[in-house]
Design an enzyme around this catalytic site. Structure first.
Site, short mmCIF file in Angstrom:
data_model
loop_
_atom_site.label_atom_id
_atom_site.label_comp_id
_atom_site.label_asym_id
_atom_site.label_seq_id
_atom_site.Cartn_x
_atom_site.Cartn_y
_atom_site.Cartn_z
CE LYS A 12 -3.98 -1.76 2.62
NZ LYS A 12 -4.98 -1.59 1.55
NE ARG A 61 -10.86 -9.88 -2.04
CZ ARG A 61 -11.17 -8.98 -2.98
NH1 ARG A 61 -11.47 -9.38 -4.21
NH2 ARG A 61 -11.20 -7.70 -2.70
N1 BES Z 1 -8.14 -3.64 4.30
C1 BES Z 1 -8.31 -3.24 2.95
C2 BES Z 1 -9.63 -2.51 2.71
C3 BES Z 1 -9.78 -1.15 3.34
C4 BES Z 1 -9.49 -0.01 2.63
C5 BES Z 1 -10.29 -1.02 4.62
C6 BES Z 1 -9.67 1.23 3.21
C7 BES Z 1 -10.48 0.21 5.18
C8 BES Z 1 -10.16 1.34 4.48
C9 BES Z 1 -8.30 -4.46 2.05
O1 BES Z 1 -7.50 -5.51 2.48
C10 BES Z 1 -7.77 -4.02 0.74
O2 BES Z 1 -6.64 -3.63 0.68
N2 BES Z 1 -8.58 -4.10 -0.30
C11 BES Z 1 -8.20 -3.69 -1.60
C12 BES Z 1 -8.73 -4.68 -2.58
C13 BES Z 1 -8.21 -4.51 -3.98
C14 BES Z 1 -6.73 -4.84 -4.02
C15 BES Z 1 -8.98 -5.42 -4.90
C16 BES Z 1 -8.79 -2.31 -1.84
O3 BES Z 1 -9.92 -2.05 -1.41
O4 BES Z 1 -8.09 -1.49 -2.45
MN MN Z 2 -5.48 -5.34 1.88
#
Ligand code: BES
Ligand code: MN
Ligand code: ZN
Length: 491
Positions: free
Chosen positions: A265, A339
């Site tokens: 990230k 997931r």
């Molecule tokens: N934990 C994150 C989702 C999230 C984002 C929670 C912002 C709270 C605030 C999750 O694991 C994630 O990173 N999801 C990705 C999925 C994508 C790579 C398909 C996302 O939402 O960008």
């Molecule tokens: Mn994530």
């Protein structure tokens, strides 16, 4: 801060409930007369309208009983519902918590259910997370006693059993969320959950080799780039008349820190990802609440605890893992890890407990924030009755949730070229493709719902007095309400 019920006020500082009207009525009128009209004068000078939570603080009074009286708005009398009473209790605590006063009573409360809601609001507003700092004297809470004056103390106590349990569970979830990720990691988190056996929950912790034997490679793959080893915790509350009746299963995503893994990230704001265990915190808080109020229902809580880190052992984009169900997953983005954790825990929950319904909660997608902001969680379900029960419980509990669709056209977006599925869809409908992924692990049409709480588990400051911290504890009250509405043996 203790919240108690009593039949008459005993403190020199007194809050009196006022409703939206031109004149002070009821208790406020009596007090106003005793203070020679000082209350109505103050109300007029402050343009007090008695809106819900509105406060006029009148100091330096010289009455024989009270030297400080707080006019406390509760809006229009007929419109005062649970939400209003929670706000009344929360606003008063917010005003008084560090005021220097040590005790306050509130009078003018109409009935036991209003008293219970005031208690819930007060307990949520008194929440602080000061474990990691030295609090200066003038910022220390001084209020230790919050008395609610009611005509029938026993009725108020009965009505507030749920309020006390929900406040405890919600504040516990907030604590878990707020804890820094160097102190809350899968092993330490599992140990903290174990302490809840004191409430009567039966708790089992599975370590990596036990999960290995169960074939939980989707979950284990997420944790393999971390020095902190993964855990799964199972919490049992068998409060139903028939302890062998099929339970409700609650499943929570417990990523104690989500760096994204090799699909790292961006840096700014990454610290919020200590809250990526918000789904598990809601499940743990709800299980604690159920045990505390001795709910007449069989409920199993299961949380998958992992840390998503990028080291030399971390999984790569392109890896294929085999989940406990036997289905294979092509990992195209290691940041879509929630997931992967949930699919193995969902599988285990069904395989082991044959639940009559299964609900998972997870901070699963950033896309749900784009869709619903910080106002509603997203609900996805294979069953209309369950979806409706969840959105209804969201309304009743004040933790709103909104249903979004599922369907075969979305499902095919996660077909993989080389495995049974891939762990991401395309750019569009990100929250739905995540839910479709989970649905592939639900067997035999077991009623299932997924609640995406990424926009709700933590929030920017919003002025709501019962949400004093970044962590909201969202989900505890919703789940407890749902269980009371739909899964509890009726007396
Ligand atoms: N934990 C994150 C989702 C999230 C984002 C929670 C912002 C709270 C605030 C999750 O694991 C994630 O990173 N999801 C990705 C999925 C994508 C790579 C398909 C996302 O939402 O960008
Ligand atoms: Mn994530
Ligand atoms: Zn995540």
């Amino acid at each position: 801060m203790d919240v108690t019920f009593k039949t008459s006020p005993t403190t020199s500082t007194l809050a009196v409930i006022c409703h939206e009207s031109d004149a002070l009525t009821g208790e406020a009128e009596t007090l106003n007369a005793a203070q020679n009209g000082a209350l109505s004068k103050a109300a007029a000078s402050a343009r007090f309208k008695a809106k819900p939570g509105e406060i006029v603080d009148i100091l330096g009074l010289s009455g024989d009983k009270h030297d400080r009286i707080i006019l406390l708005g509760a809006g229009e009398c007929e419109k005062a519902d649970a939400r209003v009473w929670e706000k009344v209790g929360a606003s008063l605590v917010k005003k008084m918590l560090v005021s220097g006063e040590s005790e306050i009573d509130v009078t003018g409360v109409p009935d036991a259910s209003a008293a219970a809601s005031i208690k819930l609001g007060a307990a949520l507003a008194a929440y602080r997370f000061d474990d990691y700092r030295e609090v200066k004297d003038d910022q220390k809470p001084t209020l230790t006693s919050f008395g609610i004056v009611v005509s029938d103390v026993a009725a108020a106590e009965t009505a507030s059993i749920v309020a006390s349990a929900d406040a405890f569970g919600t504040n516990l979830a907030r604590d878990l969320m707020n804890m820094p990720p160097n102190d809350l990691y899968p092993e330490s988190y599992a140990n903290k959950i174990k302490e809840l056996s004191d409430l009567g929950l039966e708790i089992d912790v599975l370590n990596e080799s036990e999960m290995e034997k169960l074939g939980m490679h989707a979950l284990l793959g997420v944790g393999q780039g971390s020095e902190n080893h993964s855990r799964m915790v199972v919490m049992k509350w068998l409060g139903g008349a028939d302890k062998s009746a099929a339970p409700l299963a609650l499943v929570g995503k417990g990523v104690t820190f989500d760096t994204g893994g090799i699909s790292l990230k961006p840096g700014p704001g990454m610290e919020d990802m200590k809250g990526d265990m918000g789904g598990s915190a809601a499940v743990v808080g709800a299980m604690a609440a159920l045990a505390m109020r001795k709910a007449k229902a069989n409920v199993i809580g299961l949380v998958g605890l992992v840390e998503n880190m990028p080291d030399g052992k971390a999984q790569r984009p392109g890896d294929v893992v085999k989940s406990a169900s036997g289905k294979t997953i092509e990992i195209l983005n290691t940041d879509a890890e929630g997931r992967l954790v949930l699919c193995d825990v969902l599988w285990y929950a069904q395989d082991k407990f044959k639940p009559k319904a299964i609900i998972d909660l997870a901070t699963l997608t950033g896309a749900i924030l784009i869709a619903l902001g910080h106002e509603h969680a997203g609900v996805f379900a294979n069953n209309d009755e369950l979806a409706n029960a969840i959105t209804a419980a969201g309304e009743t509990s004040g933790e709103p949730a909104w249903r979004l669709p599922l369907g075969p056209a979305y499902d095919k977006l996660i077909d993989s070229k080389i495995a049974d599925m891939k762990n991401i869809g395309g750019r569009t409908a990100g929250s739905i493709t995540a839910a479709q992924f989970l649905q592939r692990f639900i067997e035999n049409d077991t009623p299932w719902a997924h609640i995406d709480i990424a926009g709700m588990a933590w929030k920017p400051a919003n002025g709501d007095p019962k949400e004093p911290s970044w962590a909201s504890g969202y989900g505890v009250r919703l789940l407890d309400q749902l269980i009371a509405d739909s899964y509890e043996d009726k007396a």
